[in-house]
Design a protein around this motif. Sequence first.
Motif, PDB file in Angstrom:
ATOM      1  N   GLY A   1      16.862   3.639  -2.663  1.00 61.43           N
ATOM      2  CA  GLY A   1      16.122   2.175  -2.341  1.00 61.43           C
ATOM      3  C   GLY A   1      15.554   1.996  -0.817  1.00 61.43           C
ATOM      4  N   GLY A   2      15.212   0.799  -0.831  1.00 60.41           N
ATOM      5  CA  GLY A   2      14.753   0.315   0.568  1.00 60.41           C
ATOM      6  C   GLY A   2      13.404   0.546   0.800  1.00 60.41           C
ATOM      7  N   GLU A   3      12.544   0.457  -0.524  1.00 59.39           N
ATOM      8  CA  GLU A   3      11.203   0.850  -0.514  1.00 59.39           C
ATOM      9  C   GLU A   3      10.470  -0.342  -0.598  1.00 59.39           C
ATOM     10  N   ARG A   4       9.509  -0.936   0.139  1.00 61.73           N
ATOM     11  CA  ARG A   4       8.553  -1.923  -0.051  1.00 61.73           C
ATOM     12  C   ARG A   4       8.019  -1.848  -1.466  1.00 61.73           C
ATOM     13  N   LEU A   5       7.747  -2.883  -2.520  1.00 62.73           N
ATOM     14  CA  LEU A   5       7.132  -3.049  -3.622  1.00 62.73           C
ATOM     15  C   LEU A   5       5.765  -3.589  -3.447  1.00 62.73           C
ATOM     16  N   GLU A   6       4.742  -3.051  -3.987  1.00 67.02           N
ATOM     17  CA  GLU A   6       3.352  -3.373  -3.829  1.00 67.02           C
ATOM     18  C   GLU A   6       2.491  -3.574  -5.065  1.00 67.02           C
ATOM     19  N   GLY A   7       1.484  -3.936  -5.226  1.00 65.71           N
ATOM     20  CA  GLY A   7       0.829  -4.165  -6.359  1.00 65.71           C
ATOM     21  C   GLY A   7       0.512  -5.686  -6.893  1.00 65.71           C
ATOM     22  N   ASP A   8      -0.233  -5.811  -8.107  1.00 69.40           N
ATOM     23  CA  ASP A   8      -0.231  -7.336  -8.815  1.00 69.40           C
ATOM     24  C   ASP A   8       1.377  -7.962  -9.026  1.00 69.40           C
ATOM     25  N   GLU A   9       2.110  -6.942  -9.382  1.00 72.12           N
ATOM     26  CA  GLU A   9       3.244  -7.478  -9.881  1.00 72.12           C
ATOM     27  C   GLU A   9       4.088  -7.976  -9.011  1.00 72.12           C
ATOM     28  N   TYR A  10       3.831  -7.539  -7.316  1.00 78.43           N
ATOM     29  CA  TYR A  10       4.609  -8.219  -6.352  1.00 78.43           C
ATOM     30  C   TYR A  10       3.800  -8.585  -5.182  1.00 78.43           C
ATOM     31  N   PRO A  11       3.149  -9.756  -5.660  1.00 77.65           N
ATOM     32  CA  PRO A  11       2.405 -10.441  -4.723  1.00 77.65           C
ATOM     33  C   PRO A  11       2.817 -10.816  -3.349  1.00 77.65           C
ATOM     34  N   GLY A  12       2.405 -10.901  -2.002  1.00 80.91           N
ATOM     35  CA  GLY A  12       3.156 -11.359  -0.953  1.00 80.91           C
ATOM     36  C   GLY A  12       3.475 -10.389  -0.146  1.00 80.91           C
ATOM     37  N   GLY A  13       3.718  -9.372  -0.721  1.00 82.45           N
ATOM     38  CA  GLY A  13       4.398  -8.339   0.250  1.00 82.45           C
ATOM     39  C   GLY A  13       5.773  -8.133   0.852  1.00 82.45           C
ATOM     40  N   ARG A  14       6.666  -9.181  -0.097  1.00 87.03           N
ATOM     41  CA  ARG A  14       8.014  -9.400   0.325  1.00 87.03           C
ATOM     42  C   ARG A  14       8.941  -8.895  -0.602  1.00 87.03           C
ATOM     43  N   TYR A  15       8.799  -8.068  -1.563  1.00 85.63           N
ATOM     44  CA  TYR A  15       9.544  -7.551  -2.464  1.00 85.63           C
ATOM     45  C   TYR A  15      10.087  -6.077  -2.058  1.00 85.63           C
ATOM     46  N   VAL A  16      11.168  -5.826  -2.319  1.00 82.39           N
ATOM     47  CA  VAL A  16      11.700  -4.430  -1.816  1.00 82.39           C
ATOM     48  C   VAL A  16      12.823  -3.965  -2.840  1.00 82.39           C
ATOM     49  N   THR A  17      13.144  -2.790  -2.957  1.00 81.54           N
ATOM     50  CA  THR A  17      14.098  -2.248  -3.685  1.00 81.54           C
ATOM     51  C   THR A  17      15.382  -2.200  -2.966  1.00 81.54           C
ATOM     52  N   PRO A  18      16.662  -2.615  -3.615  1.00 79.37           N
ATOM     53  CA  PRO A  18      17.739  -2.731  -2.803  1.00 79.37           C
ATOM     54  C   PRO A  18      18.322  -1.307  -2.249  1.00 79.37           C
ATOM     55  N   CYS A  19      18.902  -1.010  -1.214  1.00 83.70           N
ATOM     56  CA  CYS A  19      19.177   0.155  -0.798  1.00 83.70           C
ATOM     57  C   CYS A  19      20.700   0.392  -0.560  1.00 83.70           C
ATOM     58  N   ILE A  20      21.014   1.616  -0.854  1.00 80.62           N
ATOM     59  CA  ILE A  20      22.535   2.065  -0.745  1.00 80.62           C
ATOM     60  C   ILE A  20      22.437   3.168   0.325  1.00 80.62           C
ATOM     61  N   ALA A  21      23.383   3.058   1.302  1.00 84.62           N
ATOM     62  CA  ALA A  21      23.301   4.236   2.337  1.00 84.62           C
ATOM     63  C   ALA A  21      24.747   4.695   2.720  1.00 84.62           C
TER      64      ALA A  21
END
Length: 519
Positions: free
Chosen positions: A364-384
């Motif tokens: 995780g920890g990636e920014r999600l983009e595309g028509d399904e994720y408008p506005g640029g504020r969607y991410v995948t949750p991250c485990i470290a």
Amino acid sequence: MNTQQILDSLGLDDVNPGGFDGEWMASGELLDIPTPVDGTRIAAVRQVTEAEYDRIVDRAHEAFLQWRTVPAPRRGEIVRQLGNRLREKKEALGALVTLEMGKIRAEGQGEVQEMIDICDFAVGLSRQLYGLTMASERQDHHMREQWHPLGVVGIISAFNFPVAVWSWNSALAAVCGNSTVWKPSERTPLTAVAVTKIAAEVCAENDIDPALFSLVVGDGPSIGERMIHDRRIPLVSATGSTRMGKRVGEVVGARLGRSILELGGNNAIIVTPNANLDLTLPAILFGSVGTAAQRCTSTRRIIVHASVREELERRLVRAYGDIAIGNPLDEGTLMGPLLDETAVQNLMDAKEKVVAAGGEILCGGERLEGDEYPGGRYVTPCIARAENHFDIVQHETFAPILYIIEYGSKDATPAEAIAEMEEAMRIHNDVPQGLSSAIFTDHMREAEYFLSHRGSDCGIANVNLGTSGAEIGGAFGGEKDTGGGRESGSDAWKAYMRRQTNTVNWSTSLPLAQGIEFG
């Protein structure tokens, strides 16, 4: 409901005044409020000026002088009606919380339910504002303790719970005989305007001064600073960052006022070899992913025994891959957007810092983009994978990054594993914050150690449930950099009142205490 229907049902316009003292006013700068769902504009709120702020606080004080004369059970009746009106508006108000803040629909509705629940709690409390009677050392005297209304209560709320935090404070403050002045986050003022309108309707219907529930929308450097310096406000309850809370505590304390501080958390779950992982996994998921990890009680750290770390990591990584991310208004979505670009960047920076310190990103920890994720504020949750002493782990990142921290020996015997709880507790407590905590274990000794004075140093300590989702019946708050304040249930109501000790002499003589003879 679409956006316009939500606004219409709550009496909101395209541009809304952000000041209320029984009448709506505001002539300051305009705040355009975007939704984190897709970045589009919802509506606007005009901020108050400093002069308007002063007028609002004066009116709130006048309302207090009248309200304190109303019998407490009658005050409870007004709060009961407020709770019922919130029930009627639950769907629309919950949808507005989702639209303005970004939490999923179920959590938006749940936040309004929290408001309803605290109103119900406060109604019962209105007949239970108990004092004590005490034995006097002097013959024919009696002593007692009373609790009296305090005055105007200032409420500073954060964006992540745009309405619930107000209700925790205002419902209790009201039944205790106080008026309130609410300064909401400038990021989520529309929900504040909507709630104030609901409260004003209830007051007007009961011939109660609506200034009882006043509102000031304004920025921190002007309106926020004016509130914490304001000697007309004997108590300021502030929810937000530790940095903000230190400023509030310093200023309010310097004028010998009171403050209730609900600040940052760095919440951990300890997972022992005796944990039921089928129970542990959903608790971690809700705590670390719910509200896109933008809760003060979000799970930030997992302190897991070496013997079960690999299995827990495997399950978590698989579960994180199944999290439904998307529009928070859609049914089935489990994680919506972060509030803004700053929050997204904080996640990206945290990833870099944990790797630079020697950690490892598991997923995780990636920014999600595309028509399904408008506005640029969607991410995948991250485990470290991380170590507790890493600087980034010591700080609260208000974004979905979860640190896995190992303790104990993989080859430990059952008895040795229990003894290793001391190491787990040392790791757990070795952060500046102290809000919420949890342990998963089916072993009584481990659970009791965790709950003992040698265990968790947090204000909330749970066994076999996660760090998020506190009920309103218990006092909510934490220690250390979390501020030490308590809101909501138990005896938190006492913070909103002033204590008075009374001694009555019903004899015909005047004996002094401690057997002193004078004259």
